[in-house]
Design an enzyme around this catalytic site. Sequence first.
Site, PDB file in Angstrom:
ATOM      1  N   GLU A  25       0.944  -1.210   0.456  1.00 22.89           N
ATOM      2  CA  GLU A  25       0.386  -0.298  -0.092  1.00 22.89           C
ATOM      3  C   GLU A  25       1.125   1.397   0.148  1.00 22.89           C
ATOM      4  O   GLU A  25       1.342   1.980  -1.037  1.00 22.89           O
ATOM      5  CB  GLU A  25      -0.618  -0.181   0.970  1.00 22.89           C
ATOM      6  CG  GLU A  25      -1.927   0.556   0.828  1.00 22.89           C
ATOM      7  CD  GLU A  25      -3.630   0.331   1.128  1.00 22.89           C
ATOM      8  OE1 GLU A  25      -3.400  -0.984   1.850  1.00 22.89           O
ATOM      9  OE2 GLU A  25      -4.300   1.661   1.837  1.00 22.89           O
ATOM     10  N   GLU A  69      -2.926   0.157  13.532  1.00 30.74           N
ATOM     11  CA  GLU A  69      -3.980   0.755  12.185  1.00 30.74           C
ATOM     12  C   GLU A  69      -5.503   0.150  13.050  1.00 30.74           C
ATOM     13  O   GLU A  69      -6.515   1.162  13.421  1.00 30.74           O
ATOM     14  CB  GLU A  69      -3.858  -0.593  11.106  1.00 30.74           C
ATOM     15  CG  GLU A  69      -5.010  -0.470  10.134  1.00 30.74           C
ATOM     16  CD  GLU A  69      -4.903  -0.703   8.479  1.00 30.74           C
ATOM     17  OE1 GLU A  69      -4.408  -1.426   8.827  1.00 30.74           O
ATOM     18  OE2 GLU A  69      -5.162  -0.763   8.286  1.00 30.74           O
TER      19      GLU A  69
END
Length: 932
Positions: A520, A790
């Site tokens: 990502e 996260e």
Amino acid sequence: MKTIALLLTCVLAHAHTTTDPKVGHQTNPLGVDAANPRLSWRMEGEEKGLTQAAYQILVATSPGLLESGKADLWDSGEVKSATTHIAYAGKTLPSSTWIHWTARTWAGEKASEWSAPQKFLTALIGTQPQQPFISFKDSSPFHTARKKLHLPPARYYRDTFETEKKIVSAIAHASALGIYELHVNGQRVGDAYFAPGWTDYAKRAYYNTYDLTELLKDGENAIGAIVADGWYAGYLGYGKLVGYGPHQTGRNIYGKTPSLMVEVHLTFDDGSTAIIGTDPTWKTATGPEYEADFLMGEAYDARKEMPGWATAGFDDSAWEAAILAEKNGSHIQPFSDAFIKKQNREFGFVRPPVFEAYPAQPVRITRELAAKSVKQIKPGTWIFDLGQNIAGNVRLKVKAEAGKTFTLRFAEMLHPDGRIMTENLRQARATDTYIAKGAPEGETWTPRFTSHGFQFVEITGFDTEPPLGTVTGLVMHSDTKLASGFECSDPVVNKIYQNAVWTQLGNWIELPTDCPQRDERLGWTGDAQIYAASAAIHADVAAFFQKWLRELNEAVTPEGYYPSYAPYCFGHGGAVHGTAWSDAGVIVPHALWKATGDTSFFTAHWTAMTRFMEARKAHDPELKGKAFGAPWGDWLNLDDPTPHPYVELAYFTKTSLMMAEMADAQDLKDEAAKYSAWVATMRANFRQQHLQPDGTIKPESQSAYVLALDCGLLTEPSERKKAGDRLAALIRSKAGEKNTGMTTGFLGTKPLLPVLTDTGNLDLAVAMIQSRRYPSWGYEVKNGATTIWERWNSYTEEHGFGGADGKMNAAMNSFSHYAFGAVTEWMMTTLAGIAPAEPGYSKIRLHPHFPSANATSETETISWIKAHHDSPHGRISIHWKRQDDGSLLYEATIPPNTTAELVLPKSSPWKTAEPETGIRTLPPGYHRIEVK
Ligand code: BGC
């Protein structure tokens, strides 16, 4: 007596200094292409109340001319002003030239000495590099197999040159479609990684400027470069995972073949000049890097090293001729992204139409971490632990016979059985390979063209236990200087602060990425807007964000919306946008203006910002809150969602308020009035649609309350109090022995503790930051976190990496993700109480908050804090302490050229139930106050 008195006057006359001079928020930068770069400095001195009455700047083409009356480019003269951030206003700056400058300041009638002479190297001012891009003859077929990895080698380029006349200056401007490293006469030039950075290359590219003068010699010189795929042609983001890019492969997003451009401006001793650079006389070959990919990793066969490849005497007869990049021809291929299934596009060379000098601190190796332990988990498989989750690389040190192969895999976490946990890397292979050359004295290697997010390194290839020194962690990030510290009586809270800072370092790789490990590593805008103010507390990120805002504004969608990440690499058919993500286009400039005082954060992008707000209004003309773009909303909340239209109403109100404030700062009265009118309508719509007669809010999620309070929907004090208390009650109703009761996601968490504090629920806020129960920041620390995770349930004691219920897919589960780390903003501005009252801290608000002695039952309530922030005017530091007798000790040091407004109770908060607060104005200097 007389002599002594005179001496004393001399000392006093220079009682302060002018220091820390910067150009465009950088110290002595290389490559400035602004015609009027901004020059700034600070004052330093012990004198209480030290304030700048005037300044003078001298700018010259040589240090010897830095004297009043001699400066050949600019002498500002004595300017009566307290401003410390001034646009250059002298003669036109010459390109490719070292510019020298100095500044001094006056405090009252007393002038400081001139600051130590500073310099910056200009890039190409008002012109662009002209040299052609070169490449190797790339006859490989276009990669079309989606499942199969395609990892081409890095390419070496070289050329030699000799001049008849003596060179007195050689300034290079270099760029690549791909990433490159420049070498001259056998030496690597500079210490930057991943140059020239990431832009939408079809629209614009950066170039870097270097001074080669000292590296050149009489006679023949060699210049070379190594070039890899980088963002231009390598695997990018989650492209492979979801099938974006040409043939859905996730690579070659911008083009097929990397290329290089070098342009060297030579000046000779007779004053004449010449330009040399890349052209087809250069030669090219592959070298030891037989794979070189950002996401997949690097592979290096040391037996293929070419000693002296960038020296004049090197025999390059086996190298092939380079070609003009365009000679690799056109490559029209089908491209897919979120909008288009397939559309033919050009992947052959296209020269970027615009070049800009790289405007920020480059990525560098800033720290080295020795491995803490090494363990064998199965025969021949060794795991090194750095003790800290970082982004970057390792330096590998081995002594082995030629051909011995070592494979390195990287992970943030271990499985319970000791194996590395790589499920969360998704399609990022994150594997490096080293093949030894058999040097008898041993050999070391560091990859050049990849980086990983990791704490653990698994290595195979050793027959016996490798020594701990085999692996050294190299911390890499955009080299922004750290600017804060936070310490209090609770070590868990201190660790939370440090973890947030480490997470920032781990994600500052050229742009604010969401995560450094999986496939990502994109500049997600939602994450950036949540975190920008915290980032600016932790480090001097002004130049870094100024740069990224160019990429963000370059990626605006055809409708005028800011995209969900920038650069928007998959944007050939448009871009995904959405509430709270697109808002970064307004919130980041606002946050950085507040932190630095530099209005160019918004003046440079005002047209696009205005267009965005108008486009959004056109989408919801009645301003009632209408789902806008992708439905991420309060992302990663714990089963307590907030409807998307509600979040949109809140965020649109928040950004309209900011636009009104920024319009005011530019004296754009009509625009300010327009945004204020929008806010009034949205507030009225909020009352009508969401506020119940009993003061509760519909929908009743925790984040609905947080957003109403934070985004400016609810302003009336008694209503705010009710909403804050209801929010506190909602949290408490879900709390239990093992649970804090917090359910907020990305959007609700950042303002959660601020709004609790603001509505009289400080003790609950403090209990949350000190909690070790799930979900909380402290729960992560208790479970070994060295960075911010996260998800609240990235790892749980009950279900490991399986999330709250054991069923979570561990694939989207970064252990270095900064959004939840934005709580440090509250720690600094509210708990410690250091905040800008005016942009750039020219006026400081010191408003510490003191929890009751028993705010939390889990541990000892915080009883003291020491914190500091290095503002543009210098260090602001505070210390508060609950003393044994229940009195309050407060100390603060205020930097020169500011004033602070201190909000403090008039009697000790631990002795009086609701002490009256008083506001005092503090001048620069040290202050100690005891409150009984
Ligand atoms: C990223 C986030 C981002 C999100 C959008 C994720 O994959 O890592 O942090 O904001 O996508 O929902």
